[in-house]
Each structure stands twice: as structure tokens, then as C-alpha cells.
Design an enzyme around this catalytic site. Sequence first.
Site, short mmCIF file in Angstrom:
data_model
loop_
_atom_site.label_atom_id
_atom_site.label_comp_id
_atom_site.label_asym_id
_atom_site.label_seq_id
_atom_site.Cartn_x
_atom_site.Cartn_y
_atom_site.Cartn_z
N HIS A 38 0.94 -1.31 -0.07
CA HIS A 38 -0.13 0.15 -0.03
C HIS A 38 0.86 1.19 -0.09
O HIS A 38 1.98 1.36 0.35
CB HIS A 38 -0.80 0.09 1.24
N GLU A 107 -6.50 -0.51 -5.90
CA GLU A 107 -7.37 0.09 -5.04
C GLU A 107 -6.88 1.72 -5.30
O GLU A 107 -5.88 2.17 -5.02
CB GLU A 107 -7.12 -0.16 -3.54
#
Length: 321
Positions: A38, A107
Site C-alpha cells: 500500500h 485500489e
Amino acid sequence: MVQFGYTMMCEQAGPRELVSHVVGAEEAGFDFSVISDHYFPWLSSQGHSPNAWAVLGAAAQATSRIPLMTYVTCPTVRYHPAVVAQQAATVQLLSGGRFRLGLGSGENLNEHVVGGGWPTVRVRQEMLEEAVGIIRGLFEGRTLTHHGPHYDVEHAKLWDVPEQPPPIGIAVSGERSCKLAGHLADLVIAVEPKKELLESFDRHGGAGKPRVGQVPVCFDADRDAAIERAHEQFRWFGLGWDVNSELPHDRAFAAATQFVTKDDVAQAIACGSKVDDFVEAVKPYVEAGFTEVALVQIGGRHQEPYLEWARAELLPALREL
């Protein structure tokens, strides 16, 4: 036999701590490990997000047995697929062949940081398919020039290529991604214990390949403290992939989960120290046909007691499934 793994959750611990945790997981007897990749945490209360690939390099040197895997890397926006191929090949060499490359369509939370907008689901999956082809071509050691609908590669070559390229896993959430994974992946990845995902993967060419799931848990001798921590850091988990992939930043996740209660979290995530509760949380994955299940212990400062408890109680109980 189903294997049980440990998750290095980059959103809840710093890089040195993550390496220490995976060393502890190896010593505790976990069968494999995975790492999130991330740029942002889902919620600011998690408080971290170091570079997963730097952590993997350190983890490869600090451990000797436990397999490593990205869960998952998006090779389409924030990273160019040629760069992902080089990173993965290097970690495979550093780890002595213990690495698997888990990929997904990404994402918005992480990919928005480089600008350019967030593509539609269909375009993201087209990009992922093209990216996998580029990565596999470079894993073969070829000099690659590619001009496709989404990517350009000009005279690229990996100069340090492992004898055994990293197996590639693809994350799935529906029929379209299952079809892509069945055709292109060496294993399938999912965060929901849905048997129909695995059946779809099998129909499209995935029969007999490994299938890796993941489930969050929150161990603490004080169950109320575990529920509090799970609510503070992981209440986003129940939003579902359709929502999670679209929200752009941690403030959006905070707004989307403002009405999620502690009771909601306690019903969705095993909290406390009763081994049976944790076994019940894992059982749906085993019954659906997953061959590997990675557990996420919620709370970066609560890994050491969890690892000791997992070694003594949880892993023996899980292996009786």
C-alpha cells in the site's frame, strides 16, 4: 493439508517492526507469509505504510525458511509492470526461491498518488492482463519491446533472472477476474471464503492450482480491548471489494465506516483469546476449498503475544481442521 500463514500488514507497523514480526512468525511455525503493498493505510488510526518491496528485501535476508508473497501488488498504475518484474525477480533471488508474486487490479486508495485518474473496473482488468504478459516475458530473460493498448516497453531486459521465476497469483472477486486468473495465474487469491470463486477459477483453467485466502483476527487476553482495537483499525473490512477499491483516501474510509459499531466488528472478526473462535473464523475458507489461509493479527504493537499464542495454541488447533 491446508497451510496457515502470517500477514505482514504494512498499514499497521513500521519497516523494522515488520521484519521482526516475520522472523517471529517463522520461529512460531507459520507455513508461509504474505505482505500488503500500500501507499496509504485504510484508516489513519493504523498509522503506517512503508514500502513493501524494501521490507521484502530485508525479510528475505532475515529469514531462512518461510515463503514470502505480495498480497497484493498492483502492477498497472503506481508501478509499471517492467519495474514489478525487476522487483519480483530480485526478491526471488534474495530469498533463495521463496517468493510468489501476488497481483491484483488495485485500489484507488494507493494508485491515486501518481495522478491520472482511476480507470473503470474493465479497463483495470485489461491493464492487469497486459501487465502479466509483460512480467512473464521479462521473467523468461528475453529482451522485450512491447507497444500495447496500455503500456510501452522499450528494449527491456532483466539482467538478474532467477532460475525458477516467481509463481504469479491473481486476486479475484467475481467472474471476470476469475476468468483472467484461470487463464494467466499459477495460483488464485481471494479475501472472501466464497466457493463459487474457486469453482469459476477452476472452470477457466485453474483446477489443481493453489488458492490462497486471508482472514483478519484480533488476539488479546482482554476481549473488550481486542474488539476496541479491531473497531478502531479494521472496521473498513466489511465494506466489500466494490467499495474498497474505489475510495480515494483514509478520510473516505473513515466517513464510509462512521456508523459501523463495535458489535458489528465483533460479529465479523474473531476477537479475544478463545481458540475455537479463531478456528471458526478460518473454517469457511477450508470448507470452500482454499489450500492456504493467511491470518492478519490486528494491531502493530500486538504481534509478539499473538505469535507466542499462535505457536502454543492456535496453529496446533488449526492443523486439526
